[in-house]
Design an enzyme around this catalytic site. Structure first.
Site, PDB file in Angstrom:
ATOM      1  N   HIS A  25      -3.971  28.601 -31.752  1.00 15.56           N
ATOM      2  CA  HIS A  25      -3.524  27.338 -31.143  1.00 15.56           C
ATOM      3  C   HIS A  25      -3.124  26.313 -32.203  1.00 15.56           C
ATOM      4  CE1 HIS A  25      -7.769  25.732 -31.552  1.00 15.56           C
ATOM      5  NE2 HIS A  25      -7.094  24.603 -31.753  1.00 15.56           N
TER       6      HIS A  25
ATOM      7  N   SER B  43     -10.239  22.610 -35.857  1.00 12.26           N
ATOM      8  CA  SER B  43      -9.693  23.840 -35.279  1.00 12.26           C
ATOM      9  C   SER B  43      -9.277  24.849 -36.335  1.00 12.26           C
ATOM     10  CB  SER B  43      -8.487  23.511 -34.412  1.00 12.26           C
ATOM     11  OG  SER B  43      -8.878  22.943 -33.203  1.00 12.26           O
TER      12      SER B  43
ATOM     13  N   ASP C 173      -7.420  33.736 -29.756  1.00 12.03           N
ATOM     14  CA  ASP C 173      -7.064  32.514 -30.490  1.00 12.03           C
ATOM     15  C   ASP C 173      -7.284  32.741 -31.987  1.00 12.03           C
ATOM     16  OD1 ASP C 173      -6.378  29.956 -31.138  1.00 12.03           O
ATOM     17  OD2 ASP C 173      -8.183  29.005 -30.313  1.00 12.03           O
TER      18      ASP C 173
END
Length: 282
Positions: free
Chosen positions: A85, A229, A134
């Site tokens: 992502h 992230s 992911d």
């Protein structure tokens, strides 16, 4: 019933690095945020010392004329692990290695490497709707030289899988240090927290946590947050740093609410990593 309703309505809450503008940081995921508004720190963590997390990478991702910030893990002298992502749709990325102060280009040991779009490999089955698979890899155009500030993390050994339930693990990054933070974070932070069993994690994220994910406890407000992230979750065994996760998502209502942080489970993707990069720990 109340918890189920909250999860259903708010699960779009990816802890998505620099992807959420300050003005919308409690809203569902939106694609980008200007570099000057980047804010990111591990919540309720400690400041990292120079050279403490030698495997930590910072990623300044370009999307047209805008930028976003994510973390990553150095796996070798030419490969960095991060989240899909973060890199999906990116036009290129500047990889920061050996850094604690991401704004100080003259910091001792810090290196910045420009990487083109062609060297960004997103998992072919990445699904942004379910947040499954992911994971992505970045190939550096030149081999980096290891030193006192830059060293790779170690992949888990194939065939020796562990749930890591209850084990103390380390997460690090430049993500927000509180839900109220409004300023850019310069400095790398970290937390040491226990792995939360999947059976407990699924009570928070109904139907969304698969066996290809791994969770950490959000107790005492310690968690990953916007800006983290793709960054590392590491299990330390002696002097060996095993990378067991890449920061994936959390809950939109805030990073200090006690909800678990969810990571892509690296052991579930060892075959993919080997097929893509040739890296393997047998």
């Amino acid at each position: 019933m109340m918890k189920t309703l909250i999860v259903t309505s708010l699960l779009v809450a990816v802890v998505s690095a620099g992807f959420v503008p300050i003005s919308q940081q409690r809203l569902p995921l939106v694609p980008l945020m200007p570099e000057e508004e980047l804010e990111g720190r591990i919540t309720n963590g400690e400041l990292a010392k120079p050279g403490q997390f030698k495997y930590q990478a910072g990623l300044k991702l370009a999307f047209g004329d805008k930028f976003a910030w994510c973390g990553g893990t150095l796996l070798s002298n030419q490969w960095v692990l991060t989240a899909a992502h973060c890199t999906d749709g990116a036009d290129g990325v500047t990889v920061y290695l050996g850094a604690t102060d991401m704004l100080n280009e003259n910091e001792e040991g810090q290196e910045r490497i420009e990487v083109s779009k062609s060297n960004i490999i997103v998992h072919e089955h990445w699904d942004p709707n379910t947040l499954t698979n992911d994971i992505s890899l970045i190939k550096l155009p030149v081999a980096v030289k290891f030193n006192d500030y830059i060293q790779p993390a170690t992949l888990p050994k194939k065939g020796q899988y562990s749930s890591y339930d209850g084990e103390m693990v380390w997460a690090s990054g430049w993500g927000r240090d509180s839900d109220s933070a409004t300023s850019v974070s310069q400095f790398l932070r970290y937390i040491e927290v226990p792995v939360l069993p999947r059976t407990d994690c699924t009570k928070f994220y109904i139907g969304s946590v698969t066996d290809k994910m791994i969770c950490i406890s959000g107790k005492d407000g310690k968690s990953t947050c916007n800006g983290d992230s793709g960054g590392p979750l590491v299990y330390k065994e002696g002097d060996t740093n095993y990378v067991i996760g890449a920061t994936s998502f959390g809950i939109v209502i805030g990073c200090e609410k006690g909800w678990p942080g969810v990571f892509t489970r690296v052991t579930a993707y060892l075959d993919w990593i080997e097929e893509t990069s040739g890296l393997v720990n047998e």
